[in-house]
Design a protein around this motif. Sequence first.
Motif, PDB file in Angstrom:
ATOM      1  N   HIS A 110      -9.968   5.972  -8.911  1.00 39.81           N
ATOM      2  CA  HIS A 110     -10.695   6.203  -7.413  1.00 39.81           C
ATOM      3  C   HIS A 110      -9.906   7.385  -7.122  1.00 39.81           C
ATOM      4  CE1 HIS A 110     -12.139   4.967  -3.396  1.00 39.81           C
ATOM      5  NE2 HIS A 110     -10.610   4.987  -2.873  1.00 39.81           N
ATOM      6  N   SER A 111     -11.349   8.085  -7.156  1.00 38.91           N
ATOM      7  CA  SER A 111     -11.453   9.466  -6.648  1.00 38.91           C
ATOM      8  C   SER A 111     -11.936   9.437  -5.206  1.00 38.91           C
ATOM      9  CB  SER A 111     -12.197   9.822  -7.603  1.00 38.91           C
ATOM     10  OG  SER A 111     -11.181  10.083  -8.798  1.00 38.91           O
ATOM     11  N   ALA A 120      -7.082  10.834  -5.550  1.00 40.69           N
ATOM     12  CA  ALA A 120      -6.760  10.065  -6.870  1.00 40.69           C
ATOM     13  C   ALA A 120      -6.019   9.150  -6.751  1.00 40.69           C
ATOM     14  CB  ALA A 120      -7.765  10.470  -8.145  1.00 40.69           C
ATOM     15  N   TRP A 121      -6.635   7.825  -7.160  1.00 36.95           N
ATOM     16  CA  TRP A 121      -5.218   7.018  -7.262  1.00 36.95           C
ATOM     17  C   TRP A 121      -5.758   6.157  -8.468  1.00 36.95           C
ATOM     18  CZ3 TRP A 121      -6.305   5.750  -2.217  1.00 36.95           C
ATOM     19  CH2 TRP A 121      -5.735   6.205  -0.860  1.00 36.95           C
ATOM     20  N   TRP A 122      -5.065   5.669  -9.499  1.00 36.85           N
ATOM     21  CA  TRP A 122      -5.589   4.458 -10.432  1.00 36.85           C
ATOM     22  C   TRP A 122      -5.031   3.300  -9.529  1.00 36.85           C
ATOM     23  CZ3 TRP A 122      -1.212   8.227 -12.445  1.00 36.85           C
ATOM     24  CH2 TRP A 122      -1.989   9.241 -13.408  1.00 36.85           C
ATOM     25  N   ILE A 123      -5.620   2.500  -9.972  1.00 37.55           N
ATOM     26  CA  ILE A 123      -6.176   1.383  -9.097  1.00 37.55           C
ATOM     27  C   ILE A 123      -6.453   0.018 -10.295  1.00 37.55           C
ATOM     28  CG2 ILE A 123      -7.629  -0.110  -7.503  1.00 37.55           C
ATOM     29  CD1 ILE A 123      -5.977   1.451  -6.357  1.00 37.55           C
ATOM     30  N   VAL A 124      -5.320  -0.825 -11.009  1.00 40.35           N
ATOM     31  CA  VAL A 124      -5.850  -1.975 -10.957  1.00 40.35           C
ATOM     32  C   VAL A 124      -5.931  -3.235 -10.008  1.00 40.35           C
ATOM     33  CG1 VAL A 124      -4.146  -3.522 -12.606  1.00 40.35           C
ATOM     34  CG2 VAL A 124      -3.566  -1.133 -12.354  1.00 40.35           C
ATOM     35  N   SER A 125      -6.690  -4.000 -11.371  1.00 43.01           N
ATOM     36  CA  SER A 125      -7.360  -4.920 -10.532  1.00 43.01           C
ATOM     37  C   SER A 125      -7.704  -6.426 -11.396  1.00 43.01           C
ATOM     38  CB  SER A 125      -8.349  -5.034  -9.921  1.00 43.01           C
ATOM     39  OG  SER A 125      -9.648  -4.277 -10.910  1.00 43.01           O
ATOM     40  N   ASP A 126      -8.185  -7.557 -11.398  1.00 47.96           N
ATOM     41  CA  ASP A 126      -8.477  -8.450 -12.211  1.00 47.96           C
ATOM     42  C   ASP A 126      -9.937  -7.340 -13.075  1.00 47.96           C
ATOM     43  OD1 ASP A 126      -6.539 -10.304 -12.455  1.00 47.96           O
ATOM     44  OD2 ASP A 126      -8.039 -11.329 -10.402  1.00 47.96           O
ATOM     45  N   HIS A 140     -10.035 -14.681  -8.627  1.00 47.24           N
ATOM     46  CA  HIS A 140      -9.972 -13.385  -9.005  1.00 47.24           C
ATOM     47  C   HIS A 140      -9.844 -12.079  -7.763  1.00 47.24           C
ATOM     48  CE1 HIS A 140     -12.674  -9.812 -11.274  1.00 47.24           C
ATOM     49  NE2 HIS A 140     -12.461  -9.263  -9.469  1.00 47.24           N
ATOM     50  N   VAL A 141      -9.190 -10.938  -8.035  1.00 40.95           N
ATOM     51  CA  VAL A 141      -8.523  -9.524  -7.181  1.00 40.95           C
ATOM     52  C   VAL A 141      -9.700  -8.529  -7.884  1.00 40.95           C
ATOM     53  CG1 VAL A 141      -6.645  -8.503  -6.698  1.00 40.95           C
ATOM     54  CG2 VAL A 141      -6.153 -10.427  -7.427  1.00 40.95           C
ATOM     55  N   LEU A 142     -10.680  -7.899  -6.516  1.00 40.95           N
ATOM     56  CA  LEU A 142     -11.560  -7.281  -6.248  1.00 40.95           C
ATOM     57  C   LEU A 142     -10.298  -5.742  -6.785  1.00 40.95           C
ATOM     58  CD1 LEU A 142     -14.563  -7.146  -6.771  1.00 40.95           C
ATOM     59  CD2 LEU A 142     -14.154  -6.023  -4.723  1.00 40.95           C
ATOM     60  N   GLY A 143     -11.213  -5.133  -7.521  1.00 34.28           N
ATOM     61  CA  GLY A 143     -10.872  -3.524  -7.437  1.00 34.28           C
ATOM     62  C   GLY A 143     -11.649  -2.835  -6.035  1.00 34.28           C
ATOM     63  N   VAL A 144     -12.028  -1.532  -6.124  1.00 34.89           N
ATOM     64  CA  VAL A 144     -12.625  -1.037  -5.471  1.00 34.89           C
ATOM     65  C   VAL A 144     -14.361  -0.837  -5.658  1.00 34.89           C
ATOM     66  CG1 VAL A 144     -13.163   1.656  -4.291  1.00 34.89           C
ATOM     67  CG2 VAL A 144     -10.874   1.380  -5.545  1.00 34.89           C
ATOM     68  N   GLY A 171      -5.105  -3.482  -1.983  1.00 36.48           N
ATOM     69  CA  GLY A 171      -4.569  -2.964  -1.794  1.00 36.48           C
ATOM     70  C   GLY A 171      -5.075  -1.245  -1.378  1.00 36.48           C
ATOM     71  N   ILE A 172      -6.004  -1.399  -1.739  1.00 29.76           N
ATOM     72  CA  ILE A 172      -7.168  -0.030  -1.369  1.00 29.76           C
ATOM     73  C   ILE A 172      -6.966   1.222  -0.085  1.00 29.76           C
ATOM     74  CG2 ILE A 172      -9.092  -0.849  -1.256  1.00 29.76           C
ATOM     75  CD1 ILE A 172      -8.172   2.487  -2.794  1.00 29.76           C
ATOM     76  N   GLN A 173      -6.944  -0.174   0.490  1.00 34.54           N
ATOM     77  CA  GLN A 173      -7.015   0.112   2.228  1.00 34.54           C
ATOM     78  C   GLN A 173      -5.762   0.411   2.631  1.00 34.54           C
ATOM     79  OE1 GLN A 173      -9.572   0.637   3.726  1.00 34.54           O
ATOM     80  NE2 GLN A 173     -10.895  -0.937   2.001  1.00 34.54           N
ATOM     81  N   ALA A 174      -5.369   0.229   2.044  1.00 30.63           N
ATOM     82  CA  ALA A 174      -3.267   0.293   2.938  1.00 30.63           C
ATOM     83  C   ALA A 174      -2.784   1.469   1.658  1.00 30.63           C
ATOM     84  CB  ALA A 174      -2.083  -0.746   2.571  1.00 30.63           C
ATOM     85  N   LEU A 175      -3.563   1.947   0.903  1.00 27.80           N
ATOM     86  CA  LEU A 175      -3.185   3.221   0.476  1.00 27.80           C
ATOM     87  C   LEU A 175      -3.822   4.036   1.234  1.00 27.80           C
ATOM     88  CD1 LEU A 175      -3.770   2.237  -3.890  1.00 27.80           C
ATOM     89  CD2 LEU A 175      -1.170   2.745  -2.100  1.00 27.80           C
TER      90      LEU A 175
END
Length: 507
Positions: A110-111, A120-126, A140-144, A171-175
Amino acid sequence: MTGVVIDPVLIDRLRGDLSAARFGDEALTALWGTDAAAALRRGQRVPALRALRAADPLSVLAQFLMLGVAVPRHELAAALPSLGVDGAIALGLAEAEAHLVVPLLELRQHSFVDSHGVGAWWIVSDLGETATGGPLREDHVLGVGGASSTLSALMIPLPVDTALDLGTGCGIQALHASRHARRVVATDISERALDLARLNAALNGVTNIEFRLGSLFEPVAGERFDHIVSNPPFVITPRLGDVPVYEYRDGGMVGDELVEAVIRGAAGHLTVGGVAQLLGNWEYRGNTSAFERITGWLDAPPEAEPLDAWIIEREVQDAALYAETWIRDGGTTPGRKFDDLLDVWLDDFATRDVRSVGFGYVTLRRPASAPTLHRLERLSGPLGHNPTGLGAHLADCLAAHDWQSTLTSDDFGRARLIVAGDVTEERHYWPGAVDPTVMTLRQGGGFGRSVPLGTALAAFVGACDGDLSVAAIVAALADLLDADERALRAELDPRIRDLAATGFLAP
């Protein structure tokens, strides 16, 4: 499904392998091309798969981590030399199946660009439905997604001591909040979501986030925060029949009660000056405007602190279109099952006489004294160009509102204003005419607002170069237009203040 394991040693190895393979947006777009990248954003992976013919580490990781394709064990071992296949399995990223390794999770970069710079972060999701080929699991845990990106762009980036991410998901908003808050608390009702969010924080080396399990504000009872952000599970899903309930989007309440609960609960968890920002849906029932209902949510009980509020509605969908959109989002395609679900959704809406559903942005603030901001508006046009997001614009607008709210009419008259650098004026003429028939002020950034201008307001804005005060410009215009100065000032003052509050003019 295998559980997610937070093993610092294995996570460090994964990070090193991703970096060594240059696993990120720029390298991947170069690998499969812009057309395939655009297709992926539409949920189509075939063009990207067709471009991946080699077994180099980047191609193997792209297939395995992004496209959800099982790969030979020896190829993944070569692509993850430090972590290894056993390490990927131990982290919960994969499982072995004969000579193949099958992905269990998706990992993407995610840039972004915000007021703190490029990141930029690497984001793991389902795995999404593109990879699974069927409807999503209810846990299901959604990505970005689009909503996630919208909220992160809206996030006010001012430095704060504490922030709360309510319903953190992956966790994207927390990041994002961790870039301007000293300490972040991230909550979710899903233990699985929290596990993935912990993994994402660890994978990206972010250490100032605390994760807590629980619903809404329960995990932070008695605590206050300088900044609350929430992309809550706001989708209005029927509580009738055999309708899938997805944890990432469905809050388990009737109608729009979850958004109401977040708005009502924010007051008790904000510090003085603290801001809450969230996305939400709201119902239009019968012939009643949704804004009338939202105003009721903002009415604080006697024991709670009343809040400043700025609500922006971006879109309204009729009930049937709304239902169709979210049934498809869950992975159900048109057919008998789709029709049955649509019938249940429309039955549910009928019980509350829901004609349509609105979507928008909510900004709340706990003032030091009495609230001075109550702005509910509909802005459905294209947003302006904001290289670092809308958050800085929102912060500027709140500051401009505060500045104005302290000024008497005479004080405001002494202010000197300048036109913001992104503002342009359009004029349209009938052929051969000397005077314009239409004049419009346009905002290139912010919310991309356009404001119709009359002769006096256009002349006023044109004179705002910081040399003359508001009162002096109005006096000169009154003389030029042969108008009563006091009446002209009374006419223009609210328009000028609104232009200042929305970023067209600045002190």
